[in-house]
Design a protein around this motif. Structure first.
Motif, PDB file in Angstrom:
ATOM      1  N   VAL A   1       0.842  -1.198   0.000  1.00  0.00           N
ATOM      2  CA  VAL A   1       0.000   0.000   0.000  1.00  0.00           C
ATOM      3  C   VAL A   1       0.874   1.243   0.000  1.00  0.00           C
ATOM      4  N   LEU A   2       1.931   1.218   0.803  1.00  0.00           N
ATOM      5  CA  LEU A   2       2.908   2.308   0.849  1.00  0.00           C
ATOM      6  C   LEU A   2       4.283   1.687   0.886  1.00  0.00           C
ATOM      7  N   GLY A   3       5.081   1.942  -0.152  1.00  0.00           N
ATOM      8  CA  GLY A   3       6.409   1.352  -0.241  1.00  0.00           C
ATOM      9  C   GLY A   3       7.339   1.863   0.836  1.00  0.00           C
ATOM     10  N   GLN A   4       8.439   1.193   0.982  1.00  0.00           N
ATOM     11  CA  GLN A   4       9.411   1.482   2.035  1.00  0.00           C
ATOM     12  C   GLN A   4       9.888   2.927   1.960  1.00  0.00           C
ATOM     13  N   ILE A   5       9.717   3.661   3.075  1.00  0.00           N
ATOM     14  CA  ILE A   5      10.127   5.065   3.152  1.00  0.00           C
ATOM     15  C   ILE A   5      10.820   5.299   4.488  1.00  0.00           C
ATOM     16  N   PRO A   6      11.642   6.359   4.609  1.00  0.00           N
ATOM     17  CA  PRO A   6      12.262   6.676   5.900  1.00  0.00           C
ATOM     18  C   PRO A   6      11.188   6.968   6.952  1.00  0.00           C
ATOM     19  N   THR A   7      11.433   6.525   8.184  1.00  0.00           N
ATOM     20  CA  THR A   7      10.421   6.710   9.226  1.00  0.00           C
ATOM     21  C   THR A   7      10.159   8.185   9.518  1.00  0.00           C
ATOM     22  N   ASN A   8      11.178   9.030   9.420  1.00  0.00           N
ATOM     23  CA  ASN A   8      10.935  10.441   9.755  1.00  0.00           C
ATOM     24  C   ASN A   8      10.157  11.181   8.680  1.00  0.00           C
ATOM     25  N   THR A   9       9.781  10.494   7.576  1.00  0.00           N
ATOM     26  CA  THR A   9       8.886  11.112   6.586  1.00  0.00           C
ATOM     27  C   THR A   9       7.571  11.525   7.231  1.00  0.00           C
ATOM     28  N   LEU A  10       7.157  10.789   8.251  1.00  0.00           N
ATOM     29  CA  LEU A  10       5.898  11.097   8.925  1.00  0.00           C
ATOM     30  C   LEU A  10       5.933  12.477   9.574  1.00  0.00           C
ATOM     31  N   TRP A  11       7.139  13.007   9.827  1.00  0.00           N
ATOM     32  CA  TRP A  11       7.261  14.318  10.467  1.00  0.00           C
ATOM     33  C   TRP A  11       7.661  15.421   9.482  1.00  0.00           C
ATOM     34  N   LYS A  12       7.459  15.173   8.207  1.00  0.00           N
ATOM     35  CA  LYS A  12       7.776  16.202   7.220  1.00  0.00           C
ATOM     36  C   LYS A  12       6.976  17.470   7.499  1.00  0.00           C
ATOM     37  N   GLY A  13       7.681  18.585   7.582  1.00  0.00           N
ATOM     38  CA  GLY A  13       7.036  19.858   7.875  1.00  0.00           C
ATOM     39  C   GLY A  13       6.850  20.126   9.351  1.00  0.00           C
ATOM     40  N   PHE A  14       7.152  19.161  10.204  1.00  0.00           N
ATOM     41  CA  PHE A  14       6.989  19.322  11.653  1.00  0.00           C
ATOM     42  C   PHE A  14       8.131  20.130  12.245  1.00  0.00           C
ATOM     43  N   GLY A  15       9.332  19.999  11.632  1.00  0.00           N
ATOM     44  CA  GLY A  15      10.499  20.716  12.105  1.00  0.00           C
ATOM     45  C   GLY A  15      11.183  20.013  13.258  1.00  0.00           C
ATOM     46  N   GLY A  16      12.392  20.505  13.592  1.00  0.00           N
ATOM     47  CA  GLY A  16      13.129  19.965  14.721  1.00  0.00           C
ATOM     48  C   GLY A  16      13.694  18.588  14.440  1.00  0.00           C
ATOM     49  N   PRO A  17      14.234  17.932  15.479  1.00  0.00           N
ATOM     50  CA  PRO A  17      14.915  16.649  15.278  1.00  0.00           C
ATOM     51  C   PRO A  17      13.982  15.535  14.815  1.00  0.00           C
ATOM     52  N   CYS A  18      12.688  15.627  15.114  1.00  0.00           N
ATOM     53  CA  CYS A  18      11.773  14.587  14.633  1.00  0.00           C
ATOM     54  C   CYS A  18      11.778  14.498  13.113  1.00  0.00           C
TER      55      CYS A  18
END
Length: 440
Positions: A57-74
């Protein structure tokens, strides 16, 4: 100690397919959870989403992609030790990872049942790096346990305000240090039958002596923090055990052999293995978990079923699974709505490469025994060279669509090497699961 195979047949697999692979980190920390229609798998630095038939459904991506636009170390840092859980009560996903060297946990709670959709995102701070965090779902909070990482320091557990996080509101945490030498696990809800209102979350770890478990109770109050209660430590007597590798190389915890190499692997015997899976059967409350112990000169999986009596745990059954003198470790265990128990783990020896295996028992079977013959999910074709780190954990999850089917996730090597691990995701049933757990 169980030193022979069970008498039931091997377990037929319903599905078995490839998961995330070659994520660029050792250990891969593979774990997955199952939602209403999807499976979300996370490993160190990479995640993917699959259908229950194995489609991507969603191919392998870096885990921190979920925090795109969130900023900071996440968003920008190297984030590790990811864990994903399906909240069966809210029908949402919750995902967390540790931001290395930034003393942060990055947490996402999905806004819908779609793992590929949007998330409410949070960042919680700590005094030390929140290493090896493990996530648990409970009605009053999301609980997370953290390894202090420093010898002599107590272990830490925190509660996050689940109700506010589910609606995307600002959320706080309440954290406490616990007088325990070994890492804690927090009770993690399976099924939709909730514990009684206000029941504290149980935290369990290995005891200070090798014939005990140690436990605590953590009840959080979000309206009045002064009413939050933390009790323990209390000890629970169990059958004596020796932690795996303690007699050979406890300091390094590496003693698991592999074929065609002198490289030995970690057993992580100083950690109870994820999850401490909780289930309410109406007439009783039950929890299962496991850890690695010395067995017949090798390593076996010590597993427990605990029952709550007056809010405190008692041992219902326990055993060390070691049906032959090879090495079994890195286990994960859970039980379905009928009370069938499934155990998954890694297996290796000086003549075999690390493989993925499962076993199990039905609710009415003779106590203290896995009654199904050991079943291989994936035979490893390679050994891990150049690193002793394996795991650090695997996951056994329950499909919420029937509350019966087990899904197990673990790693293997397709050929000898270091950063070439693959993961495998497999589903199976132990019974037709039409009946509820028999009363005891």
């Amino acid at each position: 100690m169980q030193t022979s195979q069970g008498s039931r047949a091997r377990i037929p697999l319903r599905r078995s397919f490839e998961g995330v692979s070659n994520g660029g980190a050792i250990p891969p920390d593979p774990n997955a959870s199952v939602g209403s229609t999807q499976i979300m798998e996370v490993t160190n630095v990479a995640l993917a989403v699959y259908s229950k038939t194995g489609g991507t459904v969603l191919g392998q991506i870096p885990t921190n992609t979920l925090w795109k636009g969130f900023g900071g170390p996440c968003e920008t840092a190297f984030n590790v030790d990811p864990v994903v859980r399906w909240d069966t009560l809210a029908r949402r996903w919750i995902f967390t990872q540790f931001s290395l060297d930034h003393r942060r946990l990055c947490v996402g709670v999905s806004t819908t049942a779609d793992a590929t959709g949007s998330y409410h995102r949070y960042e919680f701070g700590y005094q030390e790096d929140p290493d090896y965090e493990k996530l648990a779902v409970w009605p009053d909070a999301y609980y997370v346990t953290i390894n202090s990482g420093t010898p002599g320091l107590p272990q830490e557990a925190c509660a996050w305000d689940r109700s506010r996080m589910l609606r995307g509101a600002d959320a706080s945490q309440q954290c406490y240090f616990f007088p325990a030498t070994h890492f804690l696990l927090s009770a993690d809800l399976d099924g939709t039958k909730q514990p009684r209102r206000g029941e504290p979350n149980l935290l369990v770890t290995l005891g200070e002596t090798d014939d005990t478990l140690r436990y605590f109770q953590f009840h959080v109050d979000w309206r009045n923090q002064a009413a939050t209660s933390v009790t323990g430590a209390r000890d629970l007597r169990v059958a004596p055990y020796t932690r795996a590798c303690e007699r050979t190389d406890y300091a390094g915890d590496r003693c698991v052999p592999q074929a065609n190499t002198t490289q030995k692997l970690d057993s992580l015997s100083y950690f109870p293995m994820y999850r401490l899976a909780y289930r309410n059967f109406d007439d009783h409350e039950s929890l299962v978990f496991n850890h690695a112990v010395d067995a017949r000169g090798a390593v076996g999986v010590r597993w427990y079923e605990l029952r709550l009596r007056g809010g405190r745990p008692v041992v219902r059954q326990q055993s060390t699974y070691a049906p032959d003198p090879t090495y079994r470790w890195m286990g994960s265990v859970a039980q379905n709505k009928s009370g069938d128990i499934a155990l998954g783990y890694s297996q290796s020896s000086s003549r075999s490469r690390p493989s993925i295996r499962i076993t199990g028992r039905l609710a009415g079977d003779r106590s203290n025994r896995m009654t199904f013959r050991e079943t291989t999910v994936r035979t490893g074709a390679g050994s891990q060279i150049g690193s002793n780190r394996w795991g650090d954990y695997t996951s056994m999850a329950i499909d919420p669509s029937d509350d019966c089917t087990f899904w197990y996730t673990n790693q293997y090597q397709p050929y000898d090497g270091a950063y070439n691990w693959h993961t495998r995701i497999a589903s199976f049933r132990l019974s037709d699961c039409r009946r509820q757990h028999p009363r005891h």
